[in-house]
Structure formats: structure tokens, C-alpha cells
Design an enzyme around this catalytic site. Structure first.
Site, PDB file in Angstrom:
ATOM      1  N   ASP A   1      -5.868   2.572  -3.224  1.00  0.00           N
ATOM      2  CA  ASP A   1      -7.119   2.456  -2.462  1.00  0.00           C
ATOM      3  C   ASP A   1      -7.323   3.646  -1.532  1.00  0.00           C
ATOM      4  O   ASP A   1      -8.325   3.737  -0.838  1.00  0.00           O
ATOM      5  CB  ASP A   1      -7.176   1.143  -1.677  1.00  0.00           C
ATOM      6  CG  ASP A   1      -6.106   1.024  -0.602  1.00  0.00           C
ATOM      7  OD1 ASP A   1      -5.221   1.903  -0.526  1.00  0.00           O
ATOM      8  OD2 ASP A   1      -6.139   0.027   0.150  1.00  0.00           O
TER       9      ASP A   1
ATOM     10  N   ASP B   1      -2.474   6.418  -3.391  1.00  0.00           N
ATOM     11  CA  ASP B   1      -1.246   5.836  -2.853  1.00  0.00           C
ATOM     12  C   ASP B   1      -0.785   4.689  -3.741  1.00  0.00           C
ATOM     13  O   ASP B   1      -1.312   4.476  -4.836  1.00  0.00           O
ATOM     14  CB  ASP B   1      -1.450   5.395  -1.401  1.00  0.00           C
ATOM     15  CG  ASP B   1      -2.498   4.301  -1.255  1.00  0.00           C
ATOM     16  OD1 ASP B   1      -3.322   4.144  -2.170  1.00  0.00           O
ATOM     17  OD2 ASP B   1      -2.507   3.609  -0.219  1.00  0.00           O
TER      18      ASP B   1
ATOM     19  N   SER C   1       0.815  -1.215   0.000  1.00  0.00           N
ATOM     20  CA  SER C   1       0.000   0.000   0.000  1.00  0.00           C
ATOM     21  C   SER C   1       0.852   1.270   0.000  1.00  0.00           C
ATOM     22  O   SER C   1       1.602   1.509  -0.927  1.00  0.00           O
ATOM     23  CB  SER C   1      -0.953  -0.040   1.191  1.00  0.00           C
ATOM     24  OG  SER C   1      -1.930   0.966   1.117  1.00  0.00           O
TER      25      SER C   1
ATOM     26  N   ASP D   1      -1.097   1.491  -3.954  1.00  0.00           N
ATOM     27  CA  ASP D   1      -2.021   0.487  -4.505  1.00  0.00           C
ATOM     28  C   ASP D   1      -3.378   1.085  -4.839  1.00  0.00           C
ATOM     29  O   ASP D   1      -4.317   0.364  -5.184  1.00  0.00           O
ATOM     30  CB  ASP D   1      -2.168  -0.714  -3.568  1.00  0.00           C
ATOM     31  CG  ASP D   1      -2.940  -0.402  -2.295  1.00  0.00           C
ATOM     32  OD1 ASP D   1      -2.950   0.776  -1.884  1.00  0.00           O
ATOM     33  OD2 ASP D   1      -3.517  -1.327  -1.715  1.00  0.00           O
TER      34      ASP D   1
END
Length: 445
Positions: free
Chosen positions: A247, A243, A104, A245
Site C-alpha cells: 500500500d 512495501d 505492512s 503489503d
């Protein structure tokens, strides 16, 4: 059973250190494959594997693929793709599960593994427990006839781009808007700019040159300084940052003002109210008190979950509600997607702007956030702060002084021997003074 490896968002750590090692990830894939094989009847299980742009993704992808194959599970590889894209494609392709290799918003030396069910939702606790129970058992490779096979999903990015666009009202477009889109050199680098461009916006992309080592490095939702600067330099209407990833979301206007998840959730709730009453919204223990108070004025029920989008999702499902999120920018619109999605959330805010003809500043002007002050106190292991008389006495006094016009939250850190003391009050000076007063009652270690 207690969980040894899975946290609130999968398994995460530094690459090369347990548990993020090739050997462990192979065993994890094998264990998950065995659990899936037991739950699947009539056909061979098939798992979608996506990843972000970290250099370690190649190694971990190969280990996962080998683990699944040894358990008789087929894999579909889609390469770098946002976490919510894997959730969507798993559901759309009617696959058995989805796996994302990502840490992430963490820097590139970290990585992690997170799973989605066939419905595109995070795995239930009992399924994660079953996987953990299998990890330490001896590997039992199926015979050659039963080994799993791997294939690539053609145009995975294109399919996800079309899905994102489908969540934006068909009667609207983004023509005439200039948007800076910061992809954090992460998984959205080849999809996010295309989504907004194909809806008509002029797009200025940044953070779209991943090299395996620069994910989240001074760019993206957790480092919005570059986004603020580019919005100013390009005279854009809005900046959109996700960010690594994709999400998590932050928005920046042309004046350099940043909008967090609490404000963006409010904009989405107000927009949904155009179509009728909103059943309710879920925040977390950290959600600004101003949002709770404003929603109460609008007769929209509000509930607080534990910190973590996993817990927000659980509460939404328990109550049958659709909208929730965290101040960090994890937003859930379950009437559009099964999981948090930075691109989809941005589209919901843009739709609200287009429908109303108003700017973000105007849409949030009746939600002045309350100042928050957070003090971390390091305590001795085992210290029972809930039975500490001086703290409890001071807490009662502070709550009387706030008189319903502010809030106190005291909670232990989940990762360190820290007690987090947070106060919200009508002005910053009061919030800081009250937080320091409470923290001063504790015997710092």
C-alpha cells in the site's frame, strides 16, 4: 469509548506477545463475527481473509478462521495478497467484510490485523468499538448447524491484476519501458510484476522470493537502496518499490533520484488537471510546504490531515475530494480505488508520464521540495510544552524570520514521550539551525 486494541491501522504488535497471540486473534475473529452477524439480515455473513508473506500468517489465519466459524460466519481465503487487493475483492465479491493479516512495512517478527468494510473501506470507529466491546466477553460458540465454513477464492491474484490494469487508461500502454519492480518479498510478489508486464513493460523483478522471514528485509519501499542499485545495473527507465503489503510506494529514476509521496501526489494532481479542475488535495501535517504553495499557485485547494492515511481518507470523504497522500508514499486516488494502493498509484504516475511524454524529473521540476529538519526531544511525562514560555517566545521569533517562506511543526509522538520539532526553510542550513534553536528551549529529560 476509548480504544484498547485498535490503532490508526488496525491491531499490530510482535507475534507471541499480546495482543498478537493465537488466543487473542481467535477471540478477535469471534468478536468481529458476532458484530457482523448482528448487522447482517437474511443471509450468513461472509468475510474475506488475506495475508502477506510472514511465517506467522499461517497461524493467525487459522485462528481468525476458527473465531469467525465459531460465531457463524463463513470465510473466503485468498492467501498472500496485497492489502488493497483484499479491499477490492471484498467489494467486488459483495462480501460482508475483509480482513488482512499484515504488519505492512514492519520486519517479519511483527504482524497485525486490519479490517475493511463491505465497501472496501477501513472500518468506522464505532464498528471497531463494538468489536472491542465483544472481545472480553465469554466465547459463545453457535451450535453445529450454524457454524461457519471456509473456502478458497480461485484466482484471487488474477482478479486483482485485472483490476489494477483497469485503472490505467485503455488508450495507453507501457511498451518500450524497462521497469525494475521491487516487491519487498511481500504480498505483491506474484501480482505486481505481472501488472506492469501485461501492460507492455519489460520488467526486472526483485524482492519476489519470500520465505516467511525476509519481508521488508533490505528491500521494498522503506529500503530503496536495492531498487536504486538494480535500476542502475539494468539501465532501467524507472524503479517501482512497494512495501510488504503493497500500500506504500517509492519511485526511482535512472539517475538514482528517489521520489516521495509528496512529489508523486503532485504529478497525479497535475495529470488529472488535464481533464478539468481538481476539487482539492489532502496531505498531512508533515507534507512538504512546497507542495501546498505550488498547489495554491495552481488554484487547487489543499488541506492537511493528521499523520496517517486513515485521517487523509477521512478528510477526503468529508470534502468530497479524490486525491491525497503522505510523503511516506501512501497515496489515495479515490477515483480509482477505495484505499491506498502502491500498484495503482504507480500506474497513475506512469500514465502521467506517457500522456505528457516527460520524465519524472521533468514532471517535478517546478516542485523543488523545501529542506526539512526534524529534531526529537525527550521530555518528562506530563510536560506541557504548549505552555512553556521560552518555547513559545522562540516559536514566534522563528515564524517572523520565516515570514511565510517556511513552516514550523511541533507535535508530540503518538508512541513515545518525545516532542518532534520540524522546520522547513529555504535552505538546509537554516532549517537545521532554526530546529535546533527551538529544541534548545526545551528541558530535555
Amino acid at each position: 469509548m476509548s480504544r484498547r486494541y485498535f490503532g490508526t491501522d488496525g491491531i499490530r504488535g510482535t507475534v507471541g506477545e499480546a495482543p498478537i497471540t493465537p488466543e487473542f486473534v481467535l477471540r478477535l475473529g469471534h468478536a468481529a463475527g458476532r458484530v457482523l452477524a448482528r448487522a447482517t439480515t437474511g443471509s450468513r455473513p461472509t468475510v474475506l481473509i488475506g495475508k502477506d508473506t510472514r511465517v506467522s500468517g499461517y497461524m493467525l489465519e487459522a485462528a481468525l478462521e476458527a473465531g469467525f466459524a465459531s460465531a457463524g460466519v463463513d470465510t473466503v481465503l485468498c492467501g498472500p495478497l496485497p492489502t488493497p487487493a483484499v479491499a477490492y475483492l471484498t467489494r467486488a465479491q459483495r462480501l460482508s467484510a475483509g480482513v488482512v493479516i499484515s504488519a505492512s512495512h514492519n520486519p517479519y517478527p511483527d504482524n497485525g490485523i486490519k479490517f475493511f468494510s463491505a465497501l472496501g473501506k477501513k472500518l468506522a470507529d464505532d464498528v471497531e468499538s463494538q468489536i472491542e466491546a465483544e472481545i472480553d466477553r465469554p466465547l459463545a460458540c453457535v451450535d453445529s448447524h450454524g457454524l461457519g465454513k471456509a473456502r478458497r477464492l480461485d484466482d484471487a491474484a488474477g482478479r486483482y491484476i485485472e483490476f489494477c490494469k483497469s485503472t490505467f487508461p485503455g488508450s495507453l500502454d507501457l511498451r518500450g519501458m524497462k521497469l525494475v519492480v521491487d516487491c519487498a518479498h511481500g504480498a505483491a510478489y506474484h501480482v505486481a510484476p505481472a501488472v506492469f508486464h501485461e501492460l507492455g513493460a519489460e520488467v526486472v523483478p526483485i524482492g519476489v522470493e519470500p520465505n516467511g522471514f525476509n519481508i521488508n528485509d533490505g528491500v521494498g519501499a522503506v529500503h530503496p537502496e536495492a531498487l536504486v542499485q538494480m535500476v542502475h545495473e539494468s539501465d532501467a527507465d524507472l524503479g517501482i518499490g512497494v512495501d510488504g503489503d503493497a500500500d506504500r510506494l517509492v519511485l526511482v529514476d535512472r539517475g538514482g533520484r528517489q521520489y516521495n509521496g509528496d512529489q508523486l501526489l503532485y504529478v497525479i494532481v497535475r495529470d488529472r488537471m488535464r481533464d478539468g479542475p481538481v476539487a482539492g488535495a489532502v496531505g498531512t501535517l508533515m507534507t512538504n510546504f512546497a507542495l501546498e504553495r505550488r498547489l495554491a499557485e495552481l488554484k487547487v485547494p489543499f488541506a492537511r490531515a493528521r499523520v496517517g492515511d486513515r485521517y487523509v481518507l477521512e478528510m477526503l470523504e468529508e470534502r468530497g475530494w479524490s486525491l491525497g497522500g503522505e510523503g511516506s508514499g501512501h497515496l489515495l486516488c479515490l477515483d480509482r480505488h477505495t484505499t491506498g494502493d502502491g500498484i495503482v498509484s504507480a500506474l497513475q504516475v506512469l500514465a502521467a508520464m506517457r500522456r505528457s511524454g516527460r520524465s519524472l524529473a521533468q514532471l517535478t521540476e517546478d516542485l523543488p521540495l523545501m529542506p526539512q529538519s526534524l529534531v526529537n526531544v525527550r521530555l518528562a511525562n506530563g510536560f506541557d510544552w504548549q505552555r512553556h514560555a521560552p518555547l513559545q517566545a522562540a516559536l514566534e521569533q522563528v515564524q517572523r524570520e520565516l515570514d511565510g517562506q517556511g513552516r514550523v511543526l511541533i507535535r508530540p509522538s503518538g508512541t513515545e514521550p518525545l516532542l518532534r520539532v520540524m522546520v522547513e526553510a529555504g535552505n538546509e542550513a537554516s532549517a537545521q539551525a532554526l530546529a535546533r534553536r527551538l529544541a534548545g528551549c526545551l528541558p530535555a529529560n
